[in-house]
Design a protein around this motif. Structure first.
Motif, short mmCIF file in Angstrom:
data_model
loop_
_atom_site.label_atom_id
_atom_site.label_comp_id
_atom_site.label_asym_id
_atom_site.label_seq_id
_atom_site.Cartn_x
_atom_site.Cartn_y
_atom_site.Cartn_z
N ASP A 148 -5.43 16.43 -12.00
CA ASP A 148 -6.23 17.60 -12.33
C ASP A 148 -7.25 17.94 -11.23
OD1 ASP A 148 -8.23 15.68 -12.61
OD2 ASP A 148 -8.47 15.97 -14.77
N MET A 149 -7.27 17.16 -10.15
CA MET A 149 -8.13 17.37 -8.98
C MET A 149 -9.62 17.28 -9.32
SD MET A 149 -5.90 17.64 -6.71
CE MET A 149 -5.61 18.68 -5.32
N ARG A 150 -9.96 16.61 -10.39
CA ARG A 150 -11.36 16.50 -10.81
C ARG A 150 -12.00 15.16 -10.45
NH1 ARG A 150 -11.53 19.28 -16.80
NH2 ARG A 150 -10.85 21.34 -16.10
N THR A 151 -11.19 14.18 -10.08
CA THR A 151 -11.70 12.84 -9.84
C THR A 151 -11.12 12.28 -8.55
OG1 THR A 151 -11.81 12.48 -12.24
CG2 THR A 151 -11.92 10.52 -10.85
N VAL A 152 -12.00 11.71 -7.73
CA VAL A 152 -11.53 10.98 -6.56
C VAL A 152 -11.41 9.52 -6.99
CG1 VAL A 152 -13.85 10.59 -5.58
CG2 VAL A 152 -11.86 10.53 -4.09
N GLU A 158 0.83 -1.21 0.00
CA GLU A 158 0.00 0.00 0.00
C GLU A 158 0.87 1.26 0.00
OE1 GLU A 158 -2.50 -0.72 3.36
OE2 GLU A 158 -3.65 -2.26 2.28
N GLU A 159 1.96 1.24 0.74
CA GLU A 159 2.89 2.38 0.74
C GLU A 159 3.53 2.54 -0.64
OE1 GLU A 159 3.46 4.72 3.00
OE2 GLU A 159 2.06 3.83 4.44
N MET A 160 3.90 1.42 -1.26
CA MET A 160 4.48 1.46 -2.60
C MET A 160 3.47 2.04 -3.60
SD MET A 160 7.61 0.30 -2.58
CE MET A 160 7.85 0.05 -4.31
N ALA A 161 2.21 1.62 -3.49
CA ALA A 161 1.16 2.12 -4.38
C ALA A 161 0.97 3.63 -4.20
CB ALA A 161 -0.15 1.37 -4.12
N ALA A 162 0.95 4.09 -2.95
CA ALA A 162 0.79 5.52 -2.68
C ALA A 162 1.97 6.31 -3.26
CB ALA A 162 0.65 5.78 -1.19
N ASP A 163 3.18 5.80 -3.08
CA ASP A 163 4.36 6.47 -3.65
C ASP A 163 4.29 6.50 -5.18
OD1 ASP A 163 5.38 6.86 -1.11
OD2 ASP A 163 6.81 5.20 -1.22
N PHE A 164 3.82 5.40 -5.77
CA PHE A 164 3.67 5.33 -7.22
C PHE A 164 2.69 6.41 -7.70
CE2 PHE A 164 1.13 3.79 -10.81
CZ PHE A 164 2.12 3.57 -11.76
N LEU A 165 1.54 6.50 -7.02
CA LEU A 165 0.54 7.49 -7.41
C LEU A 165 1.08 8.91 -7.25
CD1 LEU A 165 -2.65 5.84 -5.88
CD2 LEU A 165 -2.13 6.14 -8.33
N ARG A 166 1.76 9.17 -6.14
CA ARG A 166 2.36 10.50 -5.94
C ARG A 166 3.31 10.84 -7.09
NH1 ARG A 166 3.07 8.50 -0.59
NH2 ARG A 166 1.46 9.34 0.78
N SER A 167 4.09 9.85 -7.53
CA SER A 167 5.06 10.09 -8.61
C SER A 167 4.36 10.42 -9.93
CB SER A 167 5.98 8.89 -8.79
OG SER A 167 5.32 7.83 -9.47
N LYS A 168 3.08 10.05 -10.03
CA LYS A 168 2.29 10.34 -11.23
C LYS A 168 1.45 11.61 -11.07
CE LYS A 168 3.61 6.59 -13.28
NZ LYS A 168 4.62 6.67 -14.31
N GLY A 169 1.64 12.33 -9.94
CA GLY A 169 0.95 13.59 -9.73
C GLY A 169 -0.33 13.52 -8.93
#
Length: 127
Positions: free
Chosen positions: A46-50, A12-23
């Protein structure tokens, strides 16, 4: 903590880091509603989708791929939890359900394989 729980938390931490790296912006991790949980809640760049992300981590994929562990019951539970999250946080954005799979181990020294499926499922179609 049991080894499989440690591996899952690491994934889960790896996934969160991956997502952060994609913005992506991480809003929550391991959000719970009773026995139901959401591994990662994120906002698209783009802050338009959760985005509600189910993370599946395996040390290898010889027997079965991590994404095969997501069955109809899990999808329905994610839908209920996401609905509650949206209501509690008064979210007025588009909604998406993704899957991130991690194949690797925290202490292996090898680079884990990460796959991200956007719009992987729709809980409304699971009923």
């Amino acid at each position: 903590m049991a080894q499989h729980n440690e591996t899952g938390h690491w994934g889960e931490e790896m996934a969160a880091d991956f997502l952060r790296s994609k913005g992506y912006t991480i809003r929550d991790m391991n959000w719970r509603l009773g026995h139901r949980d959401i591994d990662v809640v994120a906002l698209t760049p783009d802050m338009r989708t959760v985005v509600f992300v189910e993370v599946k981590t395996r040390t290898d994929d010889i027997v079965n791929a991590p994404d095969q562990a997501i069955d109809t019951k899990k999808i329905i539970n994610l839908g209920y939890a996401a609905n509650s999250y949206i209501k509690q946080n008064q979210i007025m954005l588009d909604v998406r359900f993704d899957i991130i799979t991690i194949v690797g181990a925290p202490d292996s020294g090898a680079i884990p394989r990460i796959e991200h499926w956007e719009e992987a499922f729709n809980p409304m179609l699971a009923f």
